[in-house]
Design an enzyme around this catalytic site. Sequence first.
Site, PDB file in Angstrom:
ATOM      1  N   ASP A  71       1.550   6.103   5.865  1.00 32.95           N
ATOM      2  CA  ASP A  71       0.583   5.202   5.238  1.00 32.95           C
ATOM      3  C   ASP A  71       1.129   4.545   3.962  1.00 32.95           C
ATOM      4  OD1 ASP A  71      -1.857   3.989   5.694  1.00 32.95           O
ATOM      5  OD2 ASP A  71      -3.004   5.442   4.514  1.00 32.95           O
TER       6      ASP A  71
ATOM      7  N   ARG B 165      -7.738  -0.381   0.795  1.00 33.64           N
ATOM      8  CA  ARG B 165      -8.279  -1.557   0.106  1.00 33.64           C
ATOM      9  C   ARG B 165      -8.651  -1.225  -1.337  1.00 33.64           C
ATOM     10  NH1 ARG B 165     -12.815  -1.899   4.703  1.00 33.64           N
ATOM     11  NH2 ARG B 165     -11.147  -0.830   5.825  1.00 33.64           N
TER      12      ARG B 165
ATOM     13  N   LYS C 204     -10.158  12.773   8.302  1.00 30.80           N
ATOM     14  CA  LYS C 204      -9.717  12.335   9.626  1.00 30.80           C
ATOM     15  C   LYS C 204      -9.662  13.535  10.572  1.00 30.80           C
ATOM     16  CE  LYS C 204      -6.720   8.507   8.154  1.00 30.80           C
ATOM     17  NZ  LYS C 204      -7.444   7.436   8.855  1.00 30.80           N
TER      18      LYS C 204
ATOM     19  N   GLU D  85      -9.454   3.769   1.944  1.00 30.24           N
ATOM     20  CA  GLU D  85      -8.863   3.898   0.606  1.00 30.24           C
ATOM     21  C   GLU D  85      -7.808   2.840   0.326  1.00 30.24           C
ATOM     22  OE1 GLU D  85      -7.672   5.289   3.176  1.00 30.24           O
ATOM     23  OE2 GLU D  85      -5.517   5.050   2.919  1.00 30.24           O
TER      24      GLU D  85
ATOM     25  N   ASP E 134     -12.222   7.109   3.567  1.00 27.38           N
ATOM     26  CA  ASP E 134     -11.031   6.837   4.374  1.00 27.38           C
ATOM     27  C   ASP E 134     -10.635   5.357   4.317  1.00 27.38           C
ATOM     28  OD1 ASP E 134      -8.913   7.392   5.994  1.00 27.38           O
ATOM     29  OD2 ASP E 134     -10.077   7.643   7.837  1.00 27.38           O
TER      30      ASP E 134
ATOM     31  N   ASP F 102      -2.530  10.047   3.968  1.00 22.11           N
ATOM     32  CA  ASP F 102      -3.939   9.683   4.080  1.00 22.11           C
ATOM     33  C   ASP F 102      -4.676  10.697   4.953  1.00 22.11           C
ATOM     34  OD1 ASP F 102      -6.393   8.491   4.235  1.00 22.11           O
ATOM     35  OD2 ASP F 102      -5.736   6.756   5.414  1.00 22.11           O
TER      36      ASP F 102
ATOM     37  N   LYS G 154       0.850  -1.196   0.000  1.00 23.23           N
ATOM     38  CA  LYS G 154       0.000   0.000   0.000  1.00 23.23           C
ATOM     39  C   LYS G 154       0.884   1.243   0.000  1.00 23.23           C
ATOM     40  CE  LYS G 154      -3.303   2.554   2.960  1.00 23.23           C
ATOM     41  NZ  LYS G 154      -4.167   2.508   4.163  1.00 23.23           N
TER      42      LYS G 154
HETATM   43  N1  BES Z   1      -4.384   4.234   6.964  1.00 21.00           N
HETATM   44  C1  BES Z   1      -5.578   4.030   7.685  1.00 21.00           C
HETATM   45  C2  BES Z   1      -5.418   2.999   8.795  1.00 21.00           C
HETATM   46  C3  BES Z   1      -4.669   3.426  10.012  1.00 21.00           C
HETATM   47  C4  BES Z   1      -5.223   4.319  10.914  1.00 21.00           C
HETATM   48  C5  BES Z   1      -3.432   2.902  10.281  1.00 21.00           C
HETATM   49  C6  BES Z   1      -4.539   4.673  12.056  1.00 21.00           C
HETATM   50  C7  BES Z   1      -2.755   3.254  11.420  1.00 21.00           C
HETATM   51  C8  BES Z   1      -3.298   4.143  12.310  1.00 21.00           C
HETATM   52  C9  BES Z   1      -6.688   3.544   6.755  1.00 21.00           C
HETATM   53  O1  BES Z   1      -6.649   4.051   5.474  1.00 21.00           O
HETATM   54  C10 BES Z   1      -7.971   3.964   7.363  1.00 21.00           C
HETATM   55  O2  BES Z   1      -8.209   5.125   7.446  1.00 21.00           O
HETATM   56  N2  BES Z   1      -8.782   2.994   7.768  1.00 21.00           N
HETATM   57  C11 BES Z   1     -10.024   3.272   8.394  1.00 21.00           C
HETATM   58  C12 BES Z   1     -11.052   2.310   7.853  1.00 21.00           C
HETATM   59  C13 BES Z   1     -12.464   2.634   8.264  1.00 21.00           C
HETATM   60  C14 BES Z   1     -12.923   3.908   7.598  1.00 21.00           C
HETATM   61  C15 BES Z   1     -13.352   1.475   7.903  1.00 21.00           C
HETATM   62  C16 BES Z   1      -9.854   3.088   9.905  1.00 21.00           C
HETATM   63  O3  BES Z   1      -9.176   2.142  10.310  1.00 21.00           O
HETATM   64  O4  BES Z   1     -10.382   3.903  10.645  1.00 21.00           O
HETATM   65 ZN    ZN Z   2      -4.833   4.655   4.780  1.00 22.54          ZN
HETATM   66 MN    MN Z   3      -7.691   5.899   5.316  1.00 24.58          MN
END
Ligand code: BES
Ligand code: ZN
Ligand code: MN
Length: 495
Positions: A290, A353, A279, A351, A349, A272, A267
């Site tokens: 990220d 996947r 966020k 993104e 968010d 992000d 990834k």
């Molecule tokens: N890059 C983030 C995941 C992440 C968040 C990694 C905090 C490390 C610390 C990912 O893109 C994300 O934002 N995931 C969301 C998914 C949700 C919207 C289903 C998450 O984990 O909040």
């Molecule tokens: Zn992310």
């Molecule tokens: Mn994200």
Amino acid sequence: MEFSIKSASPEKQRTGCVVAGIFEGRKLTEAARAIDAASRHFLTGVLRRGDLEGKLGTSLMLHHVPQVPAERVLLVGLGRERDFHEMAYRSALAAAVKALRSTGAAEAMLCLTDLPLKRRGTDWKVEQAVLAVMDGLYRFDRLKSKPPEPARALRKVTMHVPARNDIAEGTAAIERAAAIAEGVAFAKDLGNLPSNICTPTYLAEQAVEMGRNDGVRVEVLEQKAVEKLGMGAFLAVARGSREPLKFIVMEYRGGKREAPPVALVGKGITFDTGGISIKPAGEMDEMKFDMCGAASVLGTMKAAALMKLPINVVGVVPATENMPGGNAIKPGDVVTTMSGQTVEILNTDAEGRLVLCDALTYVAKYKPAAVVDVATLTGAMVIALGGVATGLFANSDPLARELLHAGEDAWDRAWHMPLWDDYQEQLKSNFADFPNIGTRAAGSVTAACFLSRFAKSYPWAHLDIAGTAWKSGPEKGATGRPVALLAHFLARRAA
Ligand code: BES
Ligand code: ZN
Ligand code: MN
């Protein structure tokens, strides 16, 4: 850094510093005993005065130890002897390196690699020592206007082994570990660079340069080519950004011509923000990390090439930013992925996947023997396993076991999470084939479920490194994980 192996007596070494261990209860290890005897019980005297109890993580630097030619003797606490396992060994190494870096010693002999450790041989102990030295000396200060501390003095580390016939094994381990350490440092550098420098373009340039130096073929696909391939999900994420997207393809051919490759997919979200599903501001700076999945894929390609592994490996990185903006995707938008499956983007968010799913479809053209994707995919993974274990999901139990073993070998461990059909139920959409998120429950599993729908034609595993790729707090920084795990995985496959 220069590393070597020796079995000669530590008390006779003419070096900047000899490092010897003390177990809790002031119990001397063999090396400490030898130094103690040579110095007419100088160490016993120091310990009796209560300056070091042997607690794990403590150390004591001694100068002018009588009758000992080394300029310094560093005593390192090892904790209780019967609890001296992998973790204690690693903490002792870290404490030793920390103490060494604050001295002027240019050379050191580590008498920790000679300690008996259950289930672990010289090769493992030496590899861990090399990685600990490189990890402890790693600094990221290229963005400071003035170097914050004098250049490090330590140039040469000799590792002590019990007998002469351990030298060959130790020397081979140094070679392997040095290659892995280079891959780890490369991944850390890329992770630590901020998003205004480490853009998708920068990542692509770094891949090209690595390829030139280490013998990896690199091709970078631009917007036009990605459109032609029909990567609707990747393109959807990239829409909001002013930085041009890059789809990076790296090929290392160390194996037989016709041998199916292992594909690694990383990834590469260089920042992000969350997009329109933005966020909160707190700690958002950490979203520069990220792209650590991508960094670990570049680092692993480098390590595999340096080790000259007899195996074919393809590394693929979809790289872009996730930004809000007038052109950005919005919640509810439906896109068509390269696989033909349609996705309702309920949360912009989620993104990671979206960029990975098209990359997973893309790598099928290689007829890969196995595919492993690496991603800082879910915050839920941090809640589940913290910074200790990487989350491992797989559609193949043998592949999962291979990766778990590689993680144990490398001491860069993963934990097997479920990918049962029961969890797939969460992914239902009224408007497209499926949505890009489930409910809040088991967020890491539903993210893996989403990916699994694009990885049907080969054995596939997914490593969620959201908790392990970087550290927060005062020691904020990329860890370089899971380069060591992946390098061991490839080495096992190549053997
Ligand atoms: N890059 C983030 C995941 C992440 C968040 C990694 C905090 C490390 C610390 C990912 O893109 C994300 O934002 N995931 C969301 C998914 C949700 C919207 C289903 C998450 O984990 O909040
Ligand atoms: Zn992310
Ligand atoms: Mn994200």
